[in-house]
Design an enzyme around this catalytic site. Structure first.
Site, PDB file in Angstrom:
ATOM      1  N   SER A 157       0.929  -1.171  -0.246  1.00  0.00           N
ATOM      2  CA  SER A 157       0.019  -0.038  -0.064  1.00  0.00           C
ATOM      3  C   SER A 157       0.885   1.247  -0.066  1.00  0.00           C
ATOM      4  O   SER A 157       2.039   1.189   0.326  1.00  0.00           O
ATOM      5  CB  SER A 157      -0.895  -0.135   1.368  1.00  0.00           C
ATOM      6  OG  SER A 157      -1.519   1.020   1.349  1.00  0.00           O
ATOM      7  N   TYR A 190      -2.522  -1.309  10.259  1.00  0.00           N
ATOM      8  CA  TYR A 190      -2.471  -1.508   8.694  1.00  0.00           C
ATOM      9  C   TYR A 190      -1.087  -1.029   8.075  1.00  0.00           C
ATOM     10  O   TYR A 190      -0.291  -1.556   7.451  1.00  0.00           O
ATOM     11  CB  TYR A 190      -3.657  -0.825   8.040  1.00  0.00           C
ATOM     12  CG  TYR A 190      -3.882  -0.868   6.610  1.00  0.00           C
ATOM     13  CD1 TYR A 190      -4.340  -2.011   6.157  1.00  0.00           C
ATOM     14  CD2 TYR A 190      -3.518   0.008   5.799  1.00  0.00           C
ATOM     15  CE1 TYR A 190      -4.426  -2.172   4.804  1.00  0.00           C
ATOM     16  CE2 TYR A 190      -3.666  -0.108   4.245  1.00  0.00           C
ATOM     17  CZ  TYR A 190      -4.086  -1.159   4.050  1.00  0.00           C
ATOM     18  OH  TYR A 190      -4.190  -1.183   2.516  1.00  0.00           O
TER      19      TYR A 190
HETATM   20  P1  NAI Z   1     -11.585  -5.596  -0.830  1.00  0.00           P
HETATM   21  O1  NAI Z   1     -12.200  -5.637   0.614  1.00  0.00           O
HETATM   22  O2  NAI Z   1     -12.723  -5.236  -2.025  1.00  0.00           O
HETATM   23  O3  NAI Z   1     -11.142  -7.090  -1.054  1.00  0.00           O
HETATM   24  C1  NAI Z   1     -10.322  -7.999  -0.277  1.00  0.00           C
HETATM   25  C2  NAI Z   1     -10.816  -9.093  -0.550  1.00  0.00           C
HETATM   26  O4  NAI Z   1      -9.943 -10.198   0.438  1.00  0.00           O
HETATM   27  C3  NAI Z   1     -12.167  -9.720  -0.232  1.00  0.00           C
HETATM   28  O5  NAI Z   1     -12.841 -10.275  -1.126  1.00  0.00           O
HETATM   29  C4  NAI Z   1     -12.297 -10.487   1.141  1.00  0.00           C
HETATM   30  O6  NAI Z   1     -13.231 -11.377   1.420  1.00  0.00           O
HETATM   31  C5  NAI Z   1     -10.937 -10.945   1.111  1.00  0.00           C
HETATM   32  N1  NAI Z   1     -10.139 -11.634   2.585  1.00  0.00           N
HETATM   33  C6  NAI Z   1     -10.263 -10.988   3.321  1.00  0.00           C
HETATM   34  N2  NAI Z   1      -9.893 -11.479   4.426  1.00  0.00           N
HETATM   35  C7  NAI Z   1      -9.293 -12.645   3.877  1.00  0.00           C
HETATM   36  C8  NAI Z   1      -8.787 -13.892   4.414  1.00  0.00           C
HETATM   37  N3  NAI Z   1      -8.430 -14.037   5.752  1.00  0.00           N
HETATM   38  N4  NAI Z   1      -8.776 -14.821   3.719  1.00  0.00           N
HETATM   39  C9  NAI Z   1      -9.120 -14.880   2.355  1.00  0.00           C
HETATM   40  N5  NAI Z   1      -9.607 -13.948   1.912  1.00  0.00           N
HETATM   41  C10 NAI Z   1      -9.710 -12.752   2.658  1.00  0.00           C
HETATM   42  O7  NAI Z   1     -10.327  -4.745  -0.674  1.00  0.00           O
HETATM   43  P2  NAI Z   1      -9.430  -4.384  -2.129  1.00  0.00           P
HETATM   44  O8  NAI Z   1      -9.330  -2.904  -1.996  1.00  0.00           O
HETATM   45  O9  NAI Z   1      -9.729  -4.943  -3.252  1.00  0.00           O
HETATM   46  O10 NAI Z   1      -8.098  -4.738  -1.164  1.00  0.00           O
HETATM   47  C11 NAI Z   1      -7.057  -5.751  -2.031  1.00  0.00           C
HETATM   48  C12 NAI Z   1      -5.899  -5.540  -1.274  1.00  0.00           C
HETATM   49  O11 NAI Z   1      -5.517  -4.158  -1.777  1.00  0.00           O
HETATM   50  C13 NAI Z   1      -5.760  -5.553   0.324  1.00  0.00           C
HETATM   51  O12 NAI Z   1      -4.389  -6.290   0.406  1.00  0.00           O
HETATM   52  C14 NAI Z   1      -5.560  -3.829   0.576  1.00  0.00           C
HETATM   53  O13 NAI Z   1      -4.823  -3.816   1.905  1.00  0.00           O
HETATM   54  C15 NAI Z   1      -4.820  -3.277  -0.509  1.00  0.00           C
HETATM   55  N6  NAI Z   1      -4.876  -1.859  -1.073  1.00  0.00           N
HETATM   56  C16 NAI Z   1      -6.151  -1.537  -1.060  1.00  0.00           C
HETATM   57  C17 NAI Z   1      -6.303   0.040  -1.310  1.00  0.00           C
HETATM   58  C18 NAI Z   1      -7.699   0.663  -1.514  1.00  0.00           C
HETATM   59  O14 NAI Z   1      -7.875   1.773  -1.628  1.00  0.00           O
HETATM   60  N7  NAI Z   1      -8.671  -0.162  -2.062  1.00  0.00           N
HETATM   61  C19 NAI Z   1      -5.226   0.727  -1.214  1.00  0.00           C
HETATM   62  C20 NAI Z   1      -3.907   0.191  -1.018  1.00  0.00           C
HETATM   63  C21 NAI Z   1      -3.986  -1.092  -0.705  1.00  0.00           C
END
Ligand code: NAI
Length: 252
Positions: free
Chosen positions: A141, A154
């Protein structure tokens, strides 16, 4: 078809950035294992991929659990015959300061964001090495590089992802395994809405603030996916240990 003949694992593949990347991997010819806690949502992504003519399998798993990780790898190898690409992307956020964060929440964030990557690499490196190498991409991130407010666990966890990525690249480069991190700024996913909820802020106002960067808008999941496709593919064959920033110029 930049990922033809590649087999990929995408964690957190049911949502936001993971879903977009699973779709992009499949569009580039990869067979994709879509791994997520949310089984139904993972199945829906697999259905999308199949409808577009691709090959995918959904695997319900908790990435913080070692037995689940071993099952994910065994199932993918069984289905596709091997693994060339892993996108360690599942992540969670808690918008709290150190004073507000419980020790249990700290451990939970580190379990999903950090330990999961250690566990996946522990078990996938021998598989990839036996197959001549591969590419691992970890989701960090912008806050893993520069920090941010009200998200102590985080920020610490994503800083760990960035440095763990460098350490993995050093250890496993000689086995032909490249390891890089992709570091998004604010991206239009469920996570941003969850942050607004945790901070008890108006969602629209919170999302509008995300546009405060040189490119004047937040990112879309497909824009991160495009960077991950490059890191996963042989187009980035001399890139390892890098922290690629995809944030519309979110310098502040
Ligand atoms: P999101 O919440 O839409 O997707 C995350 C996915 O991970 C979800 O489908 C969730 O069910 C799954 N998940 C959560 N815990 C889990 C576990 N223990 N085992 C298996 N699956 C699990 O979020 P997003 O934004 O797509 O996030 C993806 C990555 O991007 C994360 O690592 C987040 O920290 C990172 N990120 C996101 C940003 C944003 O602005 N959306 C910015 C910087 C980094």
């Amino acid at each position: 078809m930049r990922l033809e003949n590649k087999n990929a694992i995408v964690t957190g593949g049911a949502g936001g950035i993971g879903r977009a990347t699973a779709l992009a991997f499949a569009a580039e010819g990869a067979k994709v294992a879509v791994v997520d806690l949310r089984a139904d949502a993972a199945e829906a992504v697999v259905a999308e991929i199949r409808a577009a003519g691709g090959t995918a399998v959904a695997i319900a798993a908790d990435v913080a659990n070692e037995q689940d990780i071993q099952r994910v790898i065994a199932t993918t190898v069984e289905e596709f015959g091997g693994v060339n690409v892993v996108f360690n992307n599942a992540g969670i956020i808690r918008r709290t300061t150190a004073v507000e964060t419980t020790a249990e929440e700290w451990d939970m964030v580190f379990g999903v964001n950090v330990k999961s990557i250690f566990l996946m690499c522990k078990h996938i490196v021998p598989v990839m090495a036996a197959n001549g190498g591969g590419s691992i991409v970890n989701t960090g991130s912008g806050w893993g590089l520069k920090g941010g407010g009200q998200a102590i666990s985080y920020c610490a966890s994503k800083g760990a992802v960035v440095n763990m990525t460098r350490a993995l690249a050093i250890d496993h480069g000689p086995q032909g395994i490249r390891v890089n991190s992709v570091n998004p700024g604010d991206v239009n996913t469920g996570m941003l809405r969850e942050e607004a909820r945790q901070l008890a802020q108006d969602t629209d106002a919170f999302l509008a603030e995300s546009a405060d960067r040189p490119l004047g808008r937040m990112g879309e999941p497909a824009e991160v996916a495009a960077a991950v496709v490059w890191l996963a593919s042989d187009d980035s064959s001399y890139v390892t240990g890098s922290a690629l920033v995809v944030d519309g110029g979110g310098i502040a």
